[in-house]
Structures are given as structure tokens and as C-alpha cells.
Design a protein around this motif. Sequence first.
Motif, PDB file in Angstrom:
ATOM      1  N   LEU A  37       0.841  -1.052   0.254  1.00  0.00           N
ATOM      2  CA  LEU A  37       0.045  -0.214   0.055  1.00  0.00           C
ATOM      3  C   LEU A  37       1.339   1.540  -0.195  1.00  0.00           C
ATOM      4  N   LEU A  41       0.286   4.246  -2.476  1.00  0.00           N
ATOM      5  CA  LEU A  41       0.996   5.946  -2.962  1.00  0.00           C
ATOM      6  C   LEU A  41       1.013   6.699  -3.124  1.00  0.00           C
ATOM      7  N   GLU A  76      -8.780   1.963  -7.339  1.00  0.00           N
ATOM      8  CA  GLU A  76      -9.695   2.515  -6.395  1.00  0.00           C
ATOM      9  C   GLU A  76      -9.676   1.171  -5.927  1.00  0.00           C
ATOM     10  N   PHE A  79      -7.413  -0.402  -3.556  1.00  0.00           N
ATOM     11  CA  PHE A  79      -8.181   0.048  -2.735  1.00  0.00           C
ATOM     12  C   PHE A  79      -8.917  -0.050  -1.496  1.00  0.00           C
ATOM     13  N   ARG A  80     -10.419  -1.105  -2.473  1.00  0.00           N
ATOM     14  CA  ARG A  80     -11.341  -1.239  -2.040  1.00  0.00           C
ATOM     15  C   ARG A  80     -11.234  -2.956  -1.743  1.00  0.00           C
ATOM     16  N   GLU A  82      -7.795  -3.392  -0.223  1.00  0.00           N
ATOM     17  CA  GLU A  82      -7.397  -3.903   0.814  1.00  0.00           C
ATOM     18  C   GLU A  82      -8.618  -3.439   1.605  1.00  0.00           C
ATOM     19  N   THR A  83      -8.880  -2.735   1.820  1.00  0.00           N
ATOM     20  CA  THR A  83      -9.607  -2.545   3.199  1.00  0.00           C
ATOM     21  C   THR A  83     -10.828  -4.073   2.889  1.00  0.00           C
ATOM     22  N   VAL A  90     -10.813   1.751   6.201  1.00  0.00           N
ATOM     23  CA  VAL A  90     -11.447   2.693   4.529  1.00  0.00           C
ATOM     24  C   VAL A  90     -11.093   4.351   5.685  1.00  0.00           C
ATOM     25  N   LEU A  93      -7.062   4.989   6.163  1.00  0.00           N
ATOM     26  CA  LEU A  93      -6.813   5.164   4.133  1.00  0.00           C
ATOM     27  C   LEU A  93      -7.413   6.357   4.230  1.00  0.00           C
ATOM     28  N   TYR A  94      -8.173   6.562   4.600  1.00  0.00           N
ATOM     29  CA  TYR A  94      -9.209   7.911   4.008  1.00  0.00           C
ATOM     30  C   TYR A  94      -8.159   9.175   4.815  1.00  0.00           C
ATOM     31  N   VAL A 113     -10.328   7.388  -2.687  1.00  0.00           N
ATOM     32  CA  VAL A 113      -9.806   6.903  -1.236  1.00  0.00           C
ATOM     33  C   VAL A 113     -12.134   7.644  -0.717  1.00  0.00           C
TER      34      VAL A 113
END
Length: 793
Positions: A37, A41, A76, A79-80, A82-83, A90, A93-94, A113
Motif C-alpha cells: 500500500l 500511494l 480504486e 483500495f477497495r 485492501e479494506t 477505510v 486510508l482516508y 479513497v
Amino acid sequence: MLPDGGADDEERWLAEGIAGVQQNAFYMHRAVDSNNLKDALKYSAQMLSELRTSRLTPHKYYELYMRAFDEMRKLEMFFREETRRGSCSVVDLYELVQHAGNVLPRLYLLCTVGSVYIKSKEAPAKDVLKDLVEMCRGIQHPLRGLFLRSYLSQISRDKLPDIGSEYEGDAESINDAVEFVLQNFIEMNKLWVRMQHQGPVREKDKRGKERNELRDLVGKNLHVLSQIEGVDLDMYKENVLPRISEQVVNCKDDLAQFYLMDCIIQVFPDEYHLQTLETLLSAFPQLQPNVDIKTVLSQLMDRLSNYAATSPEVLPEFLQVEAFAKFSSAIGKVIEAQVDMPVVGAVTLYVSLLTFTLRVHPDRLDYVDQVLGACVKKLSGNAKLEDSRATKQIVALLSAPLEKYSNIVTALELSNYPRVMDYLDNATTKVMALVIIQSIMKNTTCISTSDKIEALFDLIKGLIKDMDGAQDDELDEEDFKEEQNSVARLIHMLHNDDHEEMLKILCTVQKHILQGGPKRLPFTVPSLVFSALKLVRRLQGQDGDVTGEEVPATPKKIFQILHQTIEALSCVPCPELSLRLYLQCAEAANDCDLEPVAYEFFTQAFILYEEEIADSKAQITALHLIIGTLQRMNIFGVENRDTLTHKTTGYSAKLLKKPDQCRAVYACSHLFWTDDQDGIMDGERVLLCLKRALRIANAAQQMANVSKGSSGSVTLFIEILNKYLYFFEKGIPQITNTVIQDLIELIRTEKQNDSNASDPSAEAFFASTLRYIEFQKQKGGTIGEKYEQIKAT
């Protein structure tokens, strides 16, 4: 905009930017594949840093943006995932992405995010959206800010807390969704407008073109608004439209105001426009003077008129909201506010308003006349229009009622219709007059009252008389003929079964066409004459007194009008046509038993023949017309008939060429023998004419012998022989078989004396005549006996 460098440099900069995106995307994918991650990023932020460039034009920047956008969709999904696996919440991450070094990459990542955050439903969608739209204020560079907010709009459009949406919250969530879209729209519009004011003045037009390429980024927000299920009519009326209108008016930018007003009209439902007309129309007078209001307002009227046409059940709503009055008032205010608006712009607005009125309120002629009156008011103070575009719009304005009602009579009831036409130049007045006439012809409209015809002829006056300042030399001859033929056809469309009213119609037409001048009368007078003669036929047998003005319609009264009309034509001069018309009237007077009238018409025809017709060919034609007409006359007493026949035979003998004399004289023989009951039967004078014709034919032969050395053709003798045969069959005692036999022998002798080659046509003619005699012999009976003693072979 290119601050330095040219198109080649820009291509190089774009290539470098794309290369940077691709390189960092490659490393980002490697990090994603290894579920790293932190590196994902890092490299995504570096990739997004390429969007910080200020060296690309909007078109090229869009190419670069789309490369990054495609990669962000993949990020995206990462990210989805990973959460979902629990590697990182999330919420964390935010918070994490907000630590990115540069603000632009940070906000792109935050929006990405944020999309995952909303989808996880760990926080209300309205809270996340509110946070995102506020955070995006961090980018105030117009181009970068527009694309950032466009990205926000793109990723959030399916996550709005709308009715029926999986992200729907409490009753107030709809307001939050609307507020989010409105706020994003307002901020994007500000950035878009700000682009116009950055950079040197000399590049203003260039910036305008670049901004035009970006307009859809702003307009998409309004489309998203129109798709929100929770935006019903009440919310649109109370919240959405007032906020949008306020932003449009306050931005004071020509391009933005034109485009956004057009967007409002296109994306929201017709029903909403109808119910919020007052609010929507109130914005138009407040727009900038250079905004093309006429186009936008015309589109609104066209859209609503189409709505009314396709959904007739909504027509009562148009009346309820007083749509016509509101449009009319708004147009008046716009014209008043924009004092520099050209005439063509104002007239175009009235054309659209008239089209709207004719489609929505076709039964309200007062509305139609009100539109025309408003146009007259705008045009007042101007002379004839010289702007070809304005003139074209005026023609469209005047043509619309004709096309809608398919009846010129309806248009004649509009008091302002002729007042609008008065502003057209002479050439366009003629064009409009032809449009009116063509409408009448196409719809076979019968105009049946004199007052309507008076109004009609006032409209088409450009065709029936010379206008002030008109130059006849500029007229194309073929165009002029077509114009006048159209007027002539129009006259035949004027009819009324009531004799008194029809007489008034004829008097009205006469009054107007006699103003046409010498060039027009030959085209228009014949139509009037024959229309009048139709009425005469309907009135046959009536011969009331014609003294005074208010007299009943009688043949005598009509013949007086005809006499005046043809006399005006003869003064053009146009003697051949006038003579024909006099003879037509004489024949009609004969059918009405009006001997003095018929004699007067013949007298006028003879005067024209004597004084005006000098060309020999025209004399021949006129003389045969006179003979043919006089033959059909049965009303004359002995004295009048003798006078006329004597004159006619005298004219025949005075023709220039002997063959023409001969043919005219033997044609006169028909004047002394008619088959009608109580008709003249004077065999002696018939024989006298035929003998005289023979003498003239013989003289023609002698002249040919002197001039050409041969006796010439015997065609004249053969023609006379045929006349003898005609009267022989009629039973005239003076025409005997001996006379015919002698004439046959004479022809044979003449043929033999002609040393030159014979005339094939004369040979065939003579042979055909002889065959006819043999045929009559073979028929037997009384005719056969009469022909028996004639030797044709």
C-alpha cells in the motif's frame, strides 16, 4: 494557453507527461500486485503530479488527464480490496492519503479513497461528499481545478444519497445530494470563468476557444442534477433553479451565461420549465448584452411548443401559467434591456414567439396579432429594412400564419399584418406577395368579399403597381412575367355566388389593376375581363337600368366596366390583345341580346384595326378574328349587320399581299350564309365573295408570272374550290355543279401552263379534293345526286 514555446513544444511536453504517467503507473501496478500500500500511494502520487503542469492547452491536458484517470480506476479497486481484506481500514486510508506531499495528487487520492469510503457505508455518504467538495477548494488554478472537480463529479455520481439509492439516508439526504452537486457546479463555473481573465489581452479570443472546449465539464453537473430522482418540481422550483439562475446571472460572463442557460433548457424536463417560467425568464433581461439571448430563448419556446404539440393534454397548463403573456413580457424586457440589440435579433425573437403561439394557441388570433404589433413597435422609427438577415426573418414572421392556417382570409383579419409588411423593401415585398399568392393557389382559397380583396390587394401591391423608388430597369423580364401571371391566376380565385357582391369584387379588382401601368395591364386585364364575362353569363337575360352608383348587377353595368378596362389597355398601346377582348365582349353581348352594346364593342375593334394595327401579319390575324366573331353574331339588325360586313369585306380587299386578300375575301363569304334558325342566307353575296376571291387569285397568279417567270402555285384556286364545295353542299342555288366543274377545269389548265416543277403540296391538296368529290358521289342519296354531274377524273 502556451506561455512559451509552440505546438511542437506542446507535443513534446505532452509526451513527457504521458511517459511520466506510464512509468509511475508501472511501479504502482507492481506495488498493487505485491499488496504494498505504501508504494502504491507513493507512485500514484508521483503519477498524479504530472497533472500539475501548466504548459498544456485544455485539449492536450485532457489527453494527459484521461491517461491518469484510467489508472486511478484501477487504484480504486486496489483500495477497495485492501479494506475488504482488513489490511487497512477505510478510515485510516482516508487519513493516510491526506499526507501526500503535493495538494493536487493529495486531492485526487482523497477523492478516490472517498469513493471507497462511501461504498463501504462506514460513514454517511453526505458527510464524505461534503468533506470532499470543500477540500477541493484547495486547487484554485482554473484548468487543474476544473479537471479535479470533474473527477470528483465522475466518481460520485453513482454514490449520491438519492431516492432508491443504496446510499439513501434520512429525508434530508436528498437536499445534501443536491447541495453537493450545486456546490461543485458553482465552484467549477467560477474556475471556468476565471480562465477568461488570465493571460494577456491579445490572447482573449484564444482563451475563449479553449474555454469553449471545457464547457461540458461544467455542464455535466446540471445533467447530474436532472438525473437525481429526488429533485421533484417543488425542489426544482424552490431551490435548484433559483440557485443556478443566480450563479448564471452573477458570473457576468458571455460564454458561461449562454452555455448554462442552454444547458438548463436542454437537461431539465419540459414540465419543470412550464411551471417555473417566471423564474427562468426573469434571468434573461439580466444577462450580458453580448449574450445571444435570441437563440436560447427561441430554443426554450421551440421546446415548449413541441411539448404542447406532442402532449395535447397539457395545453390547459399553458393557459393556467399564462405562458404566452410571460414570454411576451420577457421578450419585451430583453429588448428594452439590450438597447444595442440589432433588429434581426429582436425580429428573430418575435418569430419564435409567433411560432410558439401558433402551435400552442392556434385559436387565439389576438395573440398572433399582438406579436405582430410588438414587432411593428420595435420597427417603428426605422425606414425600410436593409439588413438581409432581418428581412429574411420578417418574411418568416409573415409566412408563419399562412402556413399554419392555410387560409389567407385568416391572415387578413390580423390588423398588424400589413403594417409589418410596410417595413420590407420593394424586392422583398414582391417576394412576400408571391408567397401569399402561392398560399392561395396551393390551398385553393376562395376570397369572396370585396373588403377582403381590398385588404389582399393592399398586401400584394408590390406586384400590381410600381412602388416608390422601384427601378423597372432592374427587373428581370422572366421574373416580371411570372409575377404578373401569378396575379392573373389570383384574379380567377376571386368568386362569390351573390351577383351583387361579385360585381363589387370586379370593381375592386379593376380599381387596383388599372394602377399597374402599361407593362402590367396586358397580363392582368384579360383575367379581369374573363372573370367579368363569367358573371355576365350568369346574368343573361337581365337588363336593368344602369344609372346611379348603387345599381343591381346587370350585364349592361358589367359591360360598362369592361369597356373602361379594355379602353385603358388599348391606350398602353396593346391593340391586338384589346381587339381580341372587344370581340369576346361583343360575343357575350350577343348572347345577352344587347345589340347596341355588341355593336359598340365591334366599333371599338374596328377603330383599333384601322388606327393601331399596322403590321400586315397582325392585320391578317385580327381580320380573321373579326370574321369569325361576326359570323357567330345573330343579334344584329339588317342595317347594323350590313355596316359591319361591308367594313369587314372592305378591310379584306385592302390587305397588302394578294394571297392574304384572297383568303380574307373568301372567308367573308361565311358572313352571308349561316345555318342558324332565322340566320342570314344570301346566296348572291356568297357567290359575289367567291368570284371576287377568284379574281384576286388570278391577279396573284399574274403577279407571280411577272416577278418569277411562272404562274405560281394553284393553291389559292384549290382553297376557293373547297369553299365552293362547302356552299354547294349547303344548297345555295347560285353554286351549281357547272360552276364547280368550270373551276376544276381552270385549276387543271393552270397546272398545265406552269412550266416549272409542280408544287407537291398543291398536287396532294388537289388530289385529295377530287377524291372527296368521288367519295360524295359514291355515298348516293341526295348528296350523291348533286355530285353526279361533276367530273373529277
